[in-house]
Design a protein around this motif. Sequence first.
Motif, PDB file in Angstrom:
ATOM      1  N   ARG A 184      38.087  35.074  33.476  1.00 56.08           N
ATOM      2  CA  ARG A 184      38.918  34.672  32.167  1.00 56.08           C
ATOM      3  C   ARG A 184      40.077  33.944  32.415  1.00 56.08           C
ATOM      4  NH1 ARG A 184      37.760  35.103  26.933  1.00 56.08           N
ATOM      5  NH2 ARG A 184      39.549  34.635  25.604  1.00 56.08           N
ATOM      6  N   LEU A 185      40.281  32.434  32.074  1.00 51.45           N
ATOM      7  CA  LEU A 185      41.293  31.884  32.456  1.00 51.45           C
ATOM      8  C   LEU A 185      42.364  32.476  31.342  1.00 51.45           C
ATOM      9  CD1 LEU A 185      39.311  30.172  33.736  1.00 51.45           C
ATOM     10  CD2 LEU A 185      40.912  28.123  33.119  1.00 51.45           C
ATOM     11  N   VAL A 186      43.672  32.476  31.844  1.00 50.22           N
ATOM     12  CA  VAL A 186      44.727  33.276  30.997  1.00 50.22           C
ATOM     13  C   VAL A 186      45.551  31.867  30.436  1.00 50.22           C
ATOM     14  CG1 VAL A 186      46.980  34.386  30.868  1.00 50.22           C
ATOM     15  CG2 VAL A 186      45.013  35.037  32.376  1.00 50.22           C
ATOM     16  N   LYS A 187      45.546  32.119  29.187  1.00 51.18           N
ATOM     17  CA  LYS A 187      46.245  30.982  28.075  1.00 51.18           C
ATOM     18  C   LYS A 187      47.659  31.272  27.659  1.00 51.18           C
ATOM     19  CE  LYS A 187      42.234  28.559  27.903  1.00 51.18           C
ATOM     20  NZ  LYS A 187      41.501  28.548  29.093  1.00 51.18           N
ATOM     21  N   GLY A 188      48.404  30.389  27.421  1.00 51.85           N
ATOM     22  CA  GLY A 188      49.661  30.821  26.773  1.00 51.85           C
ATOM     23  C   GLY A 188      50.810  30.324  28.093  1.00 51.85           C
ATOM     24  N   ARG A 189      52.183  30.443  27.709  1.00 50.41           N
ATOM     25  CA  ARG A 189      53.215  29.925  28.521  1.00 50.41           C
ATOM     26  C   ARG A 189      53.474  30.920  29.524  1.00 50.41           C
ATOM     27  NH1 ARG A 189      57.509  32.887  27.477  1.00 50.41           N
ATOM     28  NH2 ARG A 189      57.640  34.020  25.485  1.00 50.41           N
ATOM     29  N   THR A 190      52.939  32.121  29.499  1.00 54.38           N
ATOM     30  CA  THR A 190      53.259  33.014  30.523  1.00 54.38           C
ATOM     31  C   THR A 190      52.063  33.347  31.533  1.00 54.38           C
ATOM     32  OG1 THR A 190      52.418  35.030  29.418  1.00 54.38           O
ATOM     33  CG2 THR A 190      54.905  34.571  28.971  1.00 54.38           C
ATOM     34  N   GLY A 191      51.116  32.993  31.171  1.00 55.19           N
ATOM     35  CA  GLY A 191      49.963  32.904  32.152  1.00 55.19           C
ATOM     36  C   GLY A 191      49.090  31.773  32.525  1.00 55.19           C
ATOM     37  N   SER A 192      49.998  30.515  32.463  1.00 59.64           N
ATOM     38  CA  SER A 192      49.436  29.379  32.668  1.00 59.64           C
ATOM     39  C   SER A 192      49.027  29.290  34.337  1.00 59.64           C
ATOM     40  CB  SER A 192      50.365  28.271  32.337  1.00 59.64           C
ATOM     41  OG  SER A 192      49.765  26.827  32.511  1.00 59.64           O
ATOM     42  N   GLY A 193      47.919  29.000  34.563  1.00 54.44           N
ATOM     43  CA  GLY A 193      47.593  28.970  35.980  1.00 54.44           C
ATOM     44  C   GLY A 193      47.048  30.198  36.721  1.00 54.44           C
ATOM     45  N   LEU A 235      36.953  40.482  36.690  1.00 54.60           N
ATOM     46  CA  LEU A 235      36.654  41.594  36.485  1.00 54.60           C
ATOM     47  C   LEU A 235      35.104  41.800  36.997  1.00 54.60           C
ATOM     48  CD1 LEU A 235      37.284  44.465  35.133  1.00 54.60           C
ATOM     49  CD2 LEU A 235      36.208  43.661  33.142  1.00 54.60           C
ATOM     50  N   VAL A 236      34.973  42.676  37.709  1.00 56.84           N
ATOM     51  CA  VAL A 236      33.516  43.098  38.252  1.00 56.84           C
ATOM     52  C   VAL A 236      32.948  44.296  37.454  1.00 56.84           C
ATOM     53  CG1 VAL A 236      32.168  43.618  40.338  1.00 56.84           C
ATOM     54  CG2 VAL A 236      34.066  42.115  40.323  1.00 56.84           C
ATOM     55  N   LEU A 237      31.633  44.072  37.187  1.00 56.58           N
ATOM     56  CA  LEU A 237      31.192  45.296  36.144  1.00 56.58           C
ATOM     57  C   LEU A 237      30.054  45.682  36.892  1.00 56.58           C
ATOM     58  CD1 LEU A 237      31.573  43.448  32.722  1.00 56.58           C
ATOM     59  CD2 LEU A 237      33.056  45.250  33.568  1.00 56.58           C
ATOM     60  N   ASP A 238      29.660  47.082  36.765  1.00 54.40           N
ATOM     61  CA  ASP A 238      28.442  47.575  36.941  1.00 54.40           C
ATOM     62  C   ASP A 238      27.289  46.981  35.974  1.00 54.40           C
ATOM     63  OD1 ASP A 238      26.160  49.423  36.683  1.00 54.40           O
ATOM     64  OD2 ASP A 238      27.109  50.535  38.227  1.00 54.40           O
ATOM     65  N   ARG A 239      26.406  46.410  36.199  1.00 57.98           N
ATOM     66  CA  ARG A 239      25.485  45.755  35.155  1.00 57.98           C
ATOM     67  C   ARG A 239      24.838  46.863  34.349  1.00 57.98           C
ATOM     68  NH1 ARG A 239      21.397  41.041  36.055  1.00 57.98           N
ATOM     69  NH2 ARG A 239      20.438  41.134  33.965  1.00 57.98           N
ATOM     70  N   GLU A 240      24.641  48.005  34.980  1.00 56.79           N
ATOM     71  CA  GLU A 240      23.763  49.124  34.279  1.00 56.79           C
ATOM     72  C   GLU A 240      24.719  49.974  33.369  1.00 56.79           C
ATOM     73  OE1 GLU A 240      21.104  51.534  36.597  1.00 56.79           O
ATOM     74  OE2 GLU A 240      20.387  49.895  37.451  1.00 56.79           O
ATOM     75  N   LEU A 276      38.573  41.941  27.694  1.00 61.17           N
ATOM     76  CA  LEU A 276      39.515  40.840  28.311  1.00 61.17           C
ATOM     77  C   LEU A 276      40.120  39.945  27.456  1.00 61.17           C
ATOM     78  CD1 LEU A 276      37.112  39.981  31.481  1.00 61.17           C
ATOM     79  CD2 LEU A 276      39.130  41.230  31.423  1.00 61.17           C
ATOM     80  N   LYS A 277      39.874  39.619  26.557  1.00 63.74           N
ATOM     81  CA  LYS A 277      40.583  38.402  25.600  1.00 63.74           C
ATOM     82  C   LYS A 277      41.728  39.292  25.341  1.00 63.74           C
ATOM     83  CE  LYS A 277      40.056  35.587  21.679  1.00 63.74           C
ATOM     84  NZ  LYS A 277      39.308  35.093  20.396  1.00 63.74           N
TER      85      LYS A 277
END
Length: 124
Positions: free
Chosen positions: A85-94, A99-104, A115-116
């Motif tokens: 997930r790309l971070v938006k906003g002035r403090t997170g640009s770039g 995140l890795v999840l166990d599918r089950e 995450l949002k």
Amino acid sequence: MANVEISLKEMMTAVEGAMGAAVVDYTSGMALGTMGGGKDLDLAVAAAGNTDVIRAKVRTMEHLGLKGEIEDILITLGSQYHLIRLVKGRTGSGLFIYLVLDRERSNLAMARHQLKRIENEIEV
């Protein structure tokens, strides 16, 4: 607002099935912080590799003339989900959150929702 370490802890505890998390600078490919992972999940290597994924997608969008912004990228494996997930906003640009999840054990919709929320609170 939450710093990188707090954000990583939040991802690992608030997202059911979380196996590993990283906050990454995609201009350099360097992880600003990681949590979880293990011998079968090297988050530093994943951070660098997923930087290439983002760069490739951005280039492809430019070639296609697509004007939208990338919110997230999902990679589905047999036993895992990998969320970028790309971070938006002035403090997170770039930056991006990985995140890795166990599918089950995970709920993909809830993980994306969390995450949002975390992305909106992160401060670097």
